[in-house]
Scaffold this motif. Sequence first.
Motif, PDB file in Angstrom:
ATOM      1  N   TRP A   1       0.822  -1.209   0.000  1.00 57.74           N
ATOM      2  CA  TRP A   1       0.000   0.000   0.000  1.00 57.74           C
ATOM      3  C   TRP A   1       0.857   1.262   0.000  1.00 57.74           C
ATOM      4  O   TRP A   1       0.430   2.301  -0.545  1.00 57.74           O
TER       5      TRP A   1
ATOM      6  N   MET B   1       1.645   1.714  -3.606  1.00 61.42           N
ATOM      7  CA  MET B   1       0.469   2.233  -4.291  1.00 61.42           C
ATOM      8  C   MET B   1       0.281   3.733  -4.006  1.00 61.42           C
ATOM      9  O   MET B   1      -0.105   4.506  -4.891  1.00 61.42           O
ATOM     10  N   ALA B   2       0.565   4.131  -2.767  1.00 62.89           N
ATOM     11  CA  ALA B   2       0.449   5.545  -2.402  1.00 62.89           C
ATOM     12  C   ALA B   2       1.455   6.387  -3.192  1.00 62.89           C
ATOM     13  O   ALA B   2       1.114   7.447  -3.723  1.00 62.89           O
TER      14      ALA B   2
ATOM     15  N   SER C   1       0.391   6.708  -6.797  1.00 61.39           N
ATOM     16  CA  SER C   1      -0.747   7.623  -6.936  1.00 61.39           C
ATOM     17  C   SER C   1      -0.288   9.080  -6.894  1.00 61.39           C
ATOM     18  O   SER C   1      -0.724   9.906  -7.702  1.00 61.39           O
ATOM     19  N   PHE C   2       0.610   9.395  -5.951  1.00 54.02           N
ATOM     20  CA  PHE C   2       1.139  10.757  -5.861  1.00 54.02           C
ATOM     21  C   PHE C   2       1.898  11.131  -7.133  1.00 54.02           C
ATOM     22  O   PHE C   2       1.734  12.232  -7.667  1.00 54.02           O
TER      23      PHE C   2
ATOM     24  N   TYR D   1       1.537   9.854 -10.144  1.00 53.43           N
ATOM     25  CA  TYR D   1       0.606   9.979 -11.273  1.00 53.43           C
ATOM     26  C   TYR D   1      -0.141  11.313 -11.197  1.00 53.43           C
ATOM     27  O   TYR D   1      -0.396  11.954 -12.216  1.00 53.43           O
ATOM     28  N   GLY D   2      -0.492  11.729  -9.982  1.00 55.84           N
ATOM     29  CA  GLY D   2      -1.142  13.018  -9.809  1.00 55.84           C
ATOM     30  C   GLY D   2      -0.261  14.158 -10.306  1.00 55.84           C
ATOM     31  O   GLY D   2      -0.740  15.116 -10.929  1.00 55.84           O
TER      32      GLY D   2
ATOM     33  N   TRP E   1      -5.897  12.136  -7.282  1.00 53.98           N
ATOM     34  CA  TRP E   1      -4.807  11.167  -7.134  1.00 53.98           C
ATOM     35  C   TRP E   1      -4.009  11.406  -5.858  1.00 53.98           C
ATOM     36  O   TRP E   1      -3.486  10.467  -5.262  1.00 53.98           O
TER      37      TRP E   1
ATOM     38  N   ILE F   1      -6.280   9.846  -3.253  1.00 57.50           N
ATOM     39  CA  ILE F   1      -6.156   8.387  -3.303  1.00 57.50           C
ATOM     40  C   ILE F   1      -4.831   7.950  -2.682  1.00 57.50           C
ATOM     41  O   ILE F   1      -4.764   6.961  -1.920  1.00 57.50           O
ATOM     42  N   GLY F   2      -3.762   8.671  -2.979  1.00 52.54           N
ATOM     43  CA  GLY F   2      -2.462   8.362  -2.384  1.00 52.54           C
ATOM     44  C   GLY F   2      -2.487   8.473  -0.878  1.00 52.54           C
ATOM     45  O   GLY F   2      -1.924   7.626  -0.167  1.00 52.54           O
TER      46      GLY F   2
ATOM     47  N   PHE G   1      -4.290   5.423   0.526  1.00 49.44           N
ATOM     48  CA  PHE G   1      -3.430   4.237   0.516  1.00 49.44           C
ATOM     49  C   PHE G   1      -2.397   4.303   1.643  1.00 49.44           C
ATOM     50  O   PHE G   1      -2.082   3.282   2.271  1.00 49.44           O
TER      51      PHE G   1
ATOM     52  N   ASN H   1      -6.705   8.459 -15.733  1.00 47.61           N
ATOM     53  CA  ASN H   1      -7.246   9.672 -15.114  1.00 47.61           C
ATOM     54  C   ASN H   1      -8.559  10.076 -15.770  1.00 47.61           C
ATOM     55  O   ASN H   1      -9.549  10.392 -15.089  1.00 47.61           O
TER      56      ASN H   1
END
Length: 289
Positions: free
Chosen positions: A49, A52-53, A56-57, A59-60, A76, A79-80, A83, A271
């Motif tokens: 996780w 994944m966090a 996500s950061f 990708y944001g 994102w 979401i990060g 996670f 996205n």
Amino acid sequence: MNSNNNENEIFEEQVTPLRNLFIKSKNSNNKHKDNKYKDKWTWSWPLFWVVMAILSFLYGIVVLLANSGTKFFLIWFLIGAFFACVALVLHKRLWRKIPKAVRVIFTAGLSLGLVIILLTQGLVWSKVFSKGQDNLDVIVVLGSQVYKSGPSLTLRYRLDTAIDYLEKNPNTKVVVSGGQGSNEPFPEAEGMRDYLLANGIAEDRIYVENKSLDTNENIRFSARFFDPENDSVGIVTNNFHVYRGVQLAKGQGYKNVCGISAPSHWVYFVNNMLRESFGVVKDFVFGNF
């Protein structure tokens, strides 16, 4: 007889310590394996996780740098953060310490959200590969971000798809639709018209709708250039956006409408697909479909 009993007793006295030692050793090994499994579980799932966090950061940030003109990149980061919280809860084994009522409400809300996303994603995917129909009376190209240098990549995908269709169907007219956003140098429709002209589309085939500020207005304002109840209309937009564009057109009274799917950049596809789930829910709630 007594001799045999004595021998058995002596044997038991000799064997019992060895048996006890074996049992103790076996229990110790089992306990060690259990602890090893628990230790592995303690770090492996939290690590997953955490990864994944981080993704996500990152990708944001990628979506932010695209300068798309929306704030959806913030989802994102949220979401990060979620996670990261999951990783902390698992690592510290806090789940059971949270009140049961809170756990039930959280689980139910999360499950409902996932079901809604899955359902809306199914609807969006149903139109991703739409090719439209030949010899339509008119196509409507939905606007997107423009810069001083011209249309964004997302908008160029739409315009190139429209150009390809117009070249194959010379009797079809085109409406370019899009107003001027706060971060745009001129109305989207004007940049779209210039792009079509530069690529050989005759000016008398192009209608310019330059007042709309969202997809719903794109559809509504474009209808003044044709008869939505009798003309056949194609909605040209990126693959992730076709379902909502067509449904909004139907909601605005378009009787003979289809989608024409343009490509989209693979980096931003996830996205854009997630954003469409929110858009579908919003338009459903506000009765736009």
